[in-house]
Design an enzyme around this catalytic site. Structure first.
Site, PDB file in Angstrom:
ATOM      1  N   SER A 291      15.947  10.215  49.746  1.00  0.00           N
ATOM      2  CA  SER A 291      15.469   9.255  50.730  1.00  0.00           C
ATOM      3  C   SER A 291      15.704   9.752  52.147  1.00  0.00           C
ATOM      4  O   SER A 291      16.748  10.327  52.453  1.00  0.00           O
ATOM      5  CB  SER A 291      16.189   7.922  50.548  1.00  0.00           C
ATOM      6  OG  SER A 291      15.816   7.013  51.568  1.00  0.00           O
TER       7      SER A 291
ATOM      8  N   ARG B  50      12.743  26.381  63.680  1.00  0.00           N
ATOM      9  CA  ARG B  50      13.623  27.009  62.679  1.00  0.00           C
ATOM     10  C   ARG B  50      13.937  26.040  61.548  1.00  0.00           C
ATOM     11  O   ARG B  50      14.015  26.424  60.387  1.00  0.00           O
ATOM     12  CB  ARG B  50      14.910  27.523  63.314  1.00  0.00           C
ATOM     13  CG  ARG B  50      14.705  28.724  64.204  1.00  0.00           C
ATOM     14  CD  ARG B  50      14.208  29.930  63.393  1.00  0.00           C
ATOM     15  NE  ARG B  50      13.947  31.034  64.286  1.00  0.00           N
ATOM     16  CZ  ARG B  50      12.782  31.671  64.375  1.00  0.00           C
ATOM     17  NH1 ARG B  50      11.780  31.325  63.604  1.00  0.00           N
ATOM     18  NH2 ARG B  50      12.626  32.653  65.209  1.00  0.00           N
TER      19      ARG B  50
ATOM     20  N   GLU C 132      10.971  26.060  59.501  1.00  0.00           N
ATOM     21  CA  GLU C 132      10.962  27.305  58.734  1.00  0.00           C
ATOM     22  C   GLU C 132      11.916  27.222  57.544  1.00  0.00           C
ATOM     23  O   GLU C 132      11.584  27.657  56.432  1.00  0.00           O
ATOM     24  CB  GLU C 132      11.370  28.463  59.655  1.00  0.00           C
ATOM     25  CG  GLU C 132      11.395  29.811  58.961  1.00  0.00           C
ATOM     26  CD  GLU C 132      11.861  30.917  59.886  1.00  0.00           C
ATOM     27  OE1 GLU C 132      11.333  32.025  59.748  1.00  0.00           O
ATOM     28  OE2 GLU C 132      12.758  30.687  60.736  1.00  0.00           O
TER      29      GLU C 132
END
Length: 147
Positions: free
Chosen positions: A115, A89, A92
């Site tokens: 960073s 997830r 995603e």
């Protein structure tokens, strides 16, 4: 020498067996909970005192402690696309919102990146009447590209 993955498995096993939380480990090590968890899962090298403190609390073998001090291969999760539902997830989220995040960083800061080396992470719970929410804070230093 144990691999980072083998050391992480030993940490998880000892943590579960002893009923120790990531927060307790972080307090013992003296570092933030997100950093400590990542280090114990093989994503950061621990200093000698940090590794010793964690190994002592978890009653780990010297080989595990030594592995905790080794330089990791960061991001080496073993899969091209993560299969664990939580990690997937997050993958995603970056697939869907990554370009948006990039555009907003560039608009706000200019040409550069956030960073992941000079970086802080926080995970917390937020109560919501429709179900508790997970709040992730990704806090990285802005690094301008220098041509």
């Amino acid at each position: 020498m144990l691999t980072k993955q083998q050391a992480a498995a030993a940490v998880r096993d000892a943590k579960a067996e002893l009923g120790i939380t990531w927060r307790q480990l972080a307090d013992t090590v003296g570092r933030p909970v997100a950093w400590t968890t990542a280090a114990l899962l093989g994503q950061h090298p621990m200093g000698e005192q940090e590794a010793r403190a964690a190994a002592s609390l978890l009653d780990l073998e010297p080989e595990v402690e030594a592995s905790l001090r080794e330089q990791p291969y960061r991001g080496a999760l073993g899969h091209q696309v993560p299969t664990d539902p939580t990690v997937y997830r997050l993958h995603e989220v970056l697939e869907v919102y990554g370009p948006t995040i990039k555009e907003l960083i560039h608009e706000e800061f200019g040409d550069g990146i956030m960073s992941a080396i000079n970086f802080r992470l926080d995970v917390r719970r937020e109560s919501d009447p429709q179900g508790d929410r997970v709040v992730l804070t990704l806090n990285g230093k802005f690094l301008p590209y220098q041509w």
